[in-house]
Design a protein around this motif. Structure first.
Motif, PDB file in Angstrom:
ATOM      1  N   ALA A   1       0.829  -1.207   0.000  1.00  0.00           N
ATOM      2  CA  ALA A   1       0.000   0.000   0.000  1.00  0.00           C
ATOM      3  C   ALA A   1       0.866   1.262   0.000  1.00  0.00           C
ATOM      4  CB  ALA A   1      -0.944  -0.004   1.196  1.00  0.00           C
ATOM      5  N   ILE A   2       1.958   1.245   0.755  1.00  0.00           N
ATOM      6  CA  ILE A   2       2.854   2.406   0.806  1.00  0.00           C
ATOM      7  C   ILE A   2       3.535   2.598  -0.541  1.00  0.00           C
ATOM      8  CG2 ILE A   2       4.966   3.340   1.844  1.00  0.00           C
ATOM      9  CD1 ILE A   2       4.047   1.879   4.466  1.00  0.00           C
ATOM     10  N   ILE A   3       4.017   1.521  -1.143  1.00  0.00           N
ATOM     11  CA  ILE A   3       4.672   1.622  -2.449  1.00  0.00           C
ATOM     12  C   ILE A   3       3.677   2.112  -3.503  1.00  0.00           C
ATOM     13  CG2 ILE A   3       5.706   0.254  -4.316  1.00  0.00           C
ATOM     14  CD1 ILE A   3       7.127  -1.359  -2.072  1.00  0.00           C
ATOM     15  N   LYS A   4       2.443   1.668  -3.436  1.00  0.00           N
ATOM     16  CA  LYS A   4       1.415   2.145  -4.365  1.00  0.00           C
ATOM     17  C   LYS A   4       1.213   3.649  -4.196  1.00  0.00           C
ATOM     18  CE  LYS A   4      -3.334   1.335  -5.826  1.00  0.00           C
ATOM     19  NZ  LYS A   4      -4.563   0.583  -5.595  1.00  0.00           N
ATOM     20  N   GLU A   5       1.273   4.117  -2.967  1.00  0.00           N
ATOM     21  CA  GLU A   5       1.055   5.534  -2.663  1.00  0.00           C
ATOM     22  C   GLU A   5       2.263   6.406  -3.003  1.00  0.00           C
ATOM     23  OE1 GLU A   5      -1.450   8.574  -1.036  1.00  0.00           O
ATOM     24  OE2 GLU A   5      -1.952   6.464  -1.266  1.00  0.00           O
ATOM     25  N   LEU A   6       3.478   5.907  -2.716  1.00  0.00           N
ATOM     26  CA  LEU A   6       4.679   6.744  -2.808  1.00  0.00           C
ATOM     27  C   LEU A   6       5.655   6.338  -3.909  1.00  0.00           C
ATOM     28  CD1 LEU A   6       5.560   6.966   1.001  1.00  0.00           C
ATOM     29  CD2 LEU A   6       4.331   8.666  -0.387  1.00  0.00           C
ATOM     30  N   GLY A   7       5.511   5.152  -4.459  1.00  0.00           N
ATOM     31  CA  GLY A   7       6.518   4.634  -5.381  1.00  0.00           C
ATOM     32  C   GLY A   7       7.526   3.806  -4.616  1.00  0.00           C
ATOM     33  N   ASN A   8       8.430   3.183  -5.342  1.00  0.00           N
ATOM     34  CA  ASN A   8       9.372   2.267  -4.685  1.00  0.00           C
ATOM     35  C   ASN A   8      10.783   2.813  -4.566  1.00  0.00           C
ATOM     36  OD1 ASN A   8      10.129   2.096  -7.313  1.00  0.00           O
ATOM     37  ND2 ASN A   8       9.940  -0.121  -7.490  1.00  0.00           N
ATOM     38  N   GLU A   9      10.954   4.126  -4.656  1.00  0.00           N
ATOM     39  CA  GLU A   9      12.299   4.680  -4.543  1.00  0.00           C
ATOM     40  C   GLU A   9      12.718   4.968  -3.109  1.00  0.00           C
ATOM     41  OE1 GLU A   9      11.911   7.985  -7.244  1.00  0.00           O
ATOM     42  OE2 GLU A   9      12.854   6.819  -8.832  1.00  0.00           O
ATOM     43  N   VAL A  10      11.755   5.056  -2.195  1.00  0.00           N
ATOM     44  CA  VAL A  10      12.080   5.261  -0.790  1.00  0.00           C
ATOM     45  C   VAL A  10      12.210   3.899  -0.123  1.00  0.00           C
ATOM     46  CG1 VAL A  10      10.921   7.510  -0.648  1.00  0.00           C
ATOM     47  CG2 VAL A  10       9.659   5.433  -0.072  1.00  0.00           C
ATOM     48  N   THR A  11      12.906   3.864   0.991  1.00  0.00           N
ATOM     49  CA  THR A  11      12.994   2.643   1.789  1.00  0.00           C
ATOM     50  C   THR A  11      11.757   2.576   2.672  1.00  0.00           C
ATOM     51  OG1 THR A  11      15.409   2.756   1.804  1.00  0.00           O
ATOM     52  CG2 THR A  11      14.369   1.414   3.516  1.00  0.00           C
ATOM     53  N   VAL A  12      11.096   1.438   2.673  1.00  0.00           N
ATOM     54  CA  VAL A  12       9.871   1.265   3.464  1.00  0.00           C
ATOM     55  C   VAL A  12      10.135   0.268   4.583  1.00  0.00           C
ATOM     56  CG1 VAL A  12       7.474   0.476   3.430  1.00  0.00           C
ATOM     57  CG2 VAL A  12       8.395   1.783   1.490  1.00  0.00           C
ATOM     58  N   LYS A  13       9.736   0.641   5.784  1.00  0.00           N
ATOM     59  CA  LYS A  13       9.875  -0.237   6.944  1.00  0.00           C
ATOM     60  C   LYS A  13       8.550  -0.261   7.686  1.00  0.00           C
ATOM     61  CE  LYS A  13      12.456  -2.644   9.830  1.00  0.00           C
ATOM     62  NZ  LYS A  13      13.160  -3.852   9.459  1.00  0.00           N
ATOM     63  N   VAL A  14       8.025  -1.455   7.926  1.00  0.00           N
ATOM     64  CA  VAL A  14       6.799  -1.624   8.696  1.00  0.00           C
ATOM     65  C   VAL A  14       7.186  -2.234  10.039  1.00  0.00           C
ATOM     66  CG1 VAL A  14       4.547  -2.763   8.813  1.00  0.00           C
ATOM     67  CG2 VAL A  14       5.406  -1.895   6.607  1.00  0.00           C
ATOM     68  N   LEU A  15       6.748  -1.591  11.110  1.00  0.00           N
ATOM     69  CA  LEU A  15       7.079  -2.026  12.456  1.00  0.00           C
ATOM     70  C   LEU A  15       5.792  -2.252  13.248  1.00  0.00           C
ATOM     71  CD1 LEU A  15       9.900   0.592  13.037  1.00  0.00           C
ATOM     72  CD2 LEU A  15      10.208  -1.826  12.517  1.00  0.00           C
ATOM     73  N   PHE A  16       5.919  -2.876  14.399  1.00  0.00           N
ATOM     74  CA  PHE A  16       4.766  -3.188  15.241  1.00  0.00           C
ATOM     75  C   PHE A  16       5.014  -2.701  16.659  1.00  0.00           C
ATOM     76  CE2 PHE A  16       4.813  -6.130  11.782  1.00  0.00           C
ATOM     77  CZ  PHE A  16       3.482  -6.215  11.405  1.00  0.00           C
ATOM     78  N   GLY A  17       3.967  -2.132  17.272  1.00  0.00           N
ATOM     79  CA  GLY A  17       4.070  -1.715  18.661  1.00  0.00           C
ATOM     80  C   GLY A  17       3.707  -0.262  18.844  1.00  0.00           C
ATOM     81  N   ASP A  18       4.281   0.360  19.867  1.00  0.00           N
ATOM     82  CA  ASP A  18       4.043   1.765  20.163  1.00  0.00           C
ATOM     83  C   ASP A  18       4.763   2.622  19.131  1.00  0.00           C
ATOM     84  OD1 ASP A  18       3.313   4.016  22.161  1.00  0.00           O
ATOM     85  OD2 ASP A  18       5.462   4.278  21.768  1.00  0.00           O
ATOM     86  N   ALA A  19       4.015   3.460  18.423  1.00  0.00           N
ATOM     87  CA  ALA A  19       4.583   4.223  17.309  1.00  0.00           C
ATOM     88  C   ALA A  19       5.746   5.118  17.736  1.00  0.00           C
ATOM     89  CB  ALA A  19       3.489   5.045  16.640  1.00  0.00           C
TER      90      ALA A  19
END
Length: 143
Positions: free
Chosen positions: A69-87
């Motif tokens: 979903a993030i890549i669809k929104e922003l493209g794939n040129e940025v590094t994407v990291k999905v984490l879990f827990g307290d933001a």
């Protein structure tokens, strides 16, 4: 001339227009998306959630869907990291882990009881971060 020569900048992303603007500001600041690390933090699922009970939803599937979903929104040129827990904690720990020189994030401008009930991720990040945090304030409507 760019401000930085591509050291990592962390940008928390929640799919809001202001978080997308923060990604754009980070890219503009360093002149390239290659040093921008977009972080999306998901809450932990309750053990009673149907996906947990039936073993159809786990961290891997949630990570995959959020990343797509993030890549669809922003493209794939940025590094994407999905984490879990307290933001707040996850964002600052990730920034430390990669040696980020800056965190850029929007403030959603909540105030009063809503802020008390929901807390403020921005406040926690500012308090916990070991690097500078640039907080983008929401624009006030013109009267």
């Amino acid at each position: 001339m760019t401000w930085l020569a591509h050291p990592p900048i962390v940008v928390p992303f929640d799919f809001s227009p202001v978080s997308k603007e923060a990604v754009g500001r980070a890219i503009g600041l360093i002149g390239s998306p290659s040093g921008v690390h977009v972080v999306h933090v998901l809450g932990e699922l309750s053990p009673a959630e149907p996906g947990e009970v039936w073993h159809t939803v786990d961290h891997a599937t949630r990570t995959k869907h959020a990343t797509e979903a993030i890549i669809k929104e922003l493209g794939n040129e940025v590094t994407v990291k999905v984490l879990f827990g307290d933001a707040g904690h996850q964002i600052t720990e990730y920034a430390d882990e990669i040696g980020a020189k800056l965190i850029i994030m929007p403030s959603h401008g909540r105030s009063g009881i809503l802020r008390v009930l929901l807390g403020s991720v921005t406040d926690r990040v500012v308090r916990l971060a070991h690097c500078p945090v640039l907080v983008l304030r929401p624009e006030k409507p013109k009267s």
